[in-house]
Design a protein around this motif. Structure first.
Motif, PDB file in Angstrom:
ATOM      1  N   GLN A  82      41.044  14.996  61.144  1.00  0.00           N
ATOM      2  CA  GLN A  82      40.471  14.261  59.972  1.00  0.00           C
ATOM      3  C   GLN A  82      39.064  13.606  60.014  1.00  0.00           C
ATOM      4  N   TRP A  83      38.402  13.786  59.303  1.00  0.00           N
ATOM      5  CA  TRP A  83      36.915  13.273  59.496  1.00  0.00           C
ATOM      6  C   TRP A  83      36.373  12.067  58.694  1.00  0.00           C
ATOM      7  N   LYS A  84      37.300  11.841  57.714  1.00  0.00           N
ATOM      8  CA  LYS A  84      37.377  10.787  56.920  1.00  0.00           C
ATOM      9  C   LYS A  84      38.747   9.886  56.540  1.00  0.00           C
ATOM     10  N   HIS A  85      38.611   9.100  55.762  1.00  0.00           N
ATOM     11  CA  HIS A  85      40.156   8.443  55.445  1.00  0.00           C
ATOM     12  C   HIS A  85      40.241   7.584  56.601  1.00  0.00           C
ATOM     13  N   LEU A  86      39.297   6.909  57.201  1.00  0.00           N
ATOM     14  CA  LEU A  86      39.714   6.014  58.257  1.00  0.00           C
ATOM     15  C   LEU A  86      40.536   4.840  57.912  1.00  0.00           C
ATOM     16  N   GLU A  87      41.662   4.537  58.857  1.00  0.00           N
ATOM     17  CA  GLU A  87      42.421   3.300  58.301  1.00  0.00           C
ATOM     18  C   GLU A  87      42.572   2.268  59.026  1.00  0.00           C
ATOM     19  N   GLN A  88      42.541   1.314  58.337  1.00  0.00           N
ATOM     20  CA  GLN A  88      42.198  -0.057  59.239  1.00  0.00           C
ATOM     21  C   GLN A  88      43.604  -0.665  59.734  1.00  0.00           C
ATOM     22  N   VAL A  89      43.708  -0.972  60.994  1.00  0.00           N
ATOM     23  CA  VAL A  89      44.899  -1.510  61.538  1.00  0.00           C
ATOM     24  C   VAL A  89      44.695  -2.799  62.437  1.00  0.00           C
ATOM     25  N   HIS A  90      45.785  -3.559  62.217  1.00  0.00           N
ATOM     26  CA  HIS A  90      45.557  -4.855  62.976  1.00  0.00           C
ATOM     27  C   HIS A  90      46.456  -4.970  64.270  1.00  0.00           C
ATOM     28  N   ASP A  91      46.080  -5.624  65.031  1.00  0.00           N
ATOM     29  CA  ASP A  91      46.474  -5.508  66.588  1.00  0.00           C
ATOM     30  C   ASP A  91      48.141  -5.541  66.622  1.00  0.00           C
ATOM     31  N   GLU A  92      48.651  -6.537  65.710  1.00  0.00           N
ATOM     32  CA  GLU A  92      50.079  -6.453  65.568  1.00  0.00           C
ATOM     33  C   GLU A  92      51.022  -5.329  65.032  1.00  0.00           C
ATOM     34  N   GLN A  93      50.246  -4.386  64.390  1.00  0.00           N
ATOM     35  CA  GLN A  93      50.592  -3.106  63.909  1.00  0.00           C
ATOM     36  C   GLN A  93      50.760  -2.034  65.238  1.00  0.00           C
ATOM     37  N   ILE A  94      50.036  -2.291  66.352  1.00  0.00           N
ATOM     38  CA  ILE A  94      50.059  -1.152  67.114  1.00  0.00           C
ATOM     39  C   ILE A  94      51.290  -1.403  68.193  1.00  0.00           C
ATOM     40  N   VAL A  95      51.967  -0.370  68.009  1.00  0.00           N
ATOM     41  CA  VAL A  95      53.293  -0.270  69.098  1.00  0.00           C
ATOM     42  C   VAL A  95      53.337   0.264  70.428  1.00  0.00           C
ATOM     43  N   ALA A  96      52.483   1.154  70.603  1.00  0.00           N
ATOM     44  CA  ALA A  96      52.275   1.784  72.092  1.00  0.00           C
ATOM     45  C   ALA A  96      50.906   2.361  72.165  1.00  0.00           C
ATOM     46  N   VAL A  97      50.603   2.513  73.283  1.00  0.00           N
ATOM     47  CA  VAL A  97      49.190   3.274  73.661  1.00  0.00           C
ATOM     48  C   VAL A  97      49.414   4.571  74.452  1.00  0.00           C
ATOM     49  N   ALA A  98      48.911   5.784  73.942  1.00  0.00           N
ATOM     50  CA  ALA A  98      49.044   7.003  74.756  1.00  0.00           C
ATOM     51  C   ALA A  98      48.387   7.060  76.162  1.00  0.00           C
ATOM     52  N   GLN A  99      49.248   7.277  77.060  1.00  0.00           N
ATOM     53  CA  GLN A  99      48.569   7.428  78.498  1.00  0.00           C
ATOM     54  C   GLN A  99      48.330   8.702  78.927  1.00  0.00           C
ATOM     55  N   ALA A 100      48.898   9.707  78.347  1.00  0.00           N
ATOM     56  CA  ALA A 100      48.768  11.089  78.813  1.00  0.00           C
ATOM     57  C   ALA A 100      49.560  12.134  77.709  1.00  0.00           C
ATOM     58  N   PHE A 101      49.035  13.304  77.614  1.00  0.00           N
ATOM     59  CA  PHE A 101      49.458  14.248  76.761  1.00  0.00           C
ATOM     60  C   PHE A 101      49.924  15.470  77.620  1.00  0.00           C
ATOM     61  N   PHE A 102      50.868  16.149  77.083  1.00  0.00           N
ATOM     62  CA  PHE A 102      51.205  17.513  77.747  1.00  0.00           C
ATOM     63  C   PHE A 102      51.168  18.380  76.580  1.00  0.00           C
TER      64      PHE A 102
END
Length: 147
Positions: A82-102
């Motif tokens: 996507q290049w538009k439609h940014l979504e505002q997210v607050h810290d308490e909504q974040i469940v996890a952070v990606a560390q790596a991808f396969f």
């Protein structure tokens, strides 16, 4: 993995590996070919370029990239496809952070050279992203990859 099982793994083990569903993180991640290694959110500062799993108001879990960090507890996110439609997210909504991808069984993390360049370009300027996506569409690679 069901949503309840994912959250249990994150809570009890601190990490989980999940398959990718959907197309919003293409071209980096492809449904059926990619997996994401997640770490439970531990309160450390987030930065532009980080990929996070967050919960929308309706309870849906979504994996998107941080484009902008605003203040101590607000981020603006957007899927890589996507290049538009940014979504505002607050810290308490974040469940996890990606560390790596396969990708096709190969590990990609922040030490992978091409990924560092991709992350920089994809995060730095949404106009660059828009042009790259248009080129991929024009070349037919998008249609071929998304099937």
């Amino acid at each position: 993995m069901q949503q309840g099982n994912l959250e249990r793994c994150l809570r009890e083990l601190g990490c989980a590996i999940i398959p990718v569903t959907g197309t919003s993180m293409w071209p980096l991640l492809q449904q059926g070919r990619s997996r994401v290694q997640l770490a439970a959110r531990n309160g450390s500062p987030l930065k532009a370029g980080d990929v996070v799993l967050y919960r929308r108001a309706d309870g849906t879990l979504v994996l998107h990239r941080i484009v902008l960090v605003e203040g101590a507890d607000t981020c603006w996110l957007c899927g890589d496809h996507q290049w538009k439609h940014l979504e505002q997210v607050h810290d308490e909504q974040i469940v996890a952070v990606a560390q790596a991808f396969f990708r096709n069984g190969r590990l990609v993390d922040e030490h992978t050279g091409w990924y560092r360049l991709y992350r920089f370009l994809w995060t730095k300027n949404l106009t660059i992203r828009r042009c790259c996506l248009a080129l991929l569409r024009w070349s037919g690679l998008e249609k071929h990859s998304l099937g």
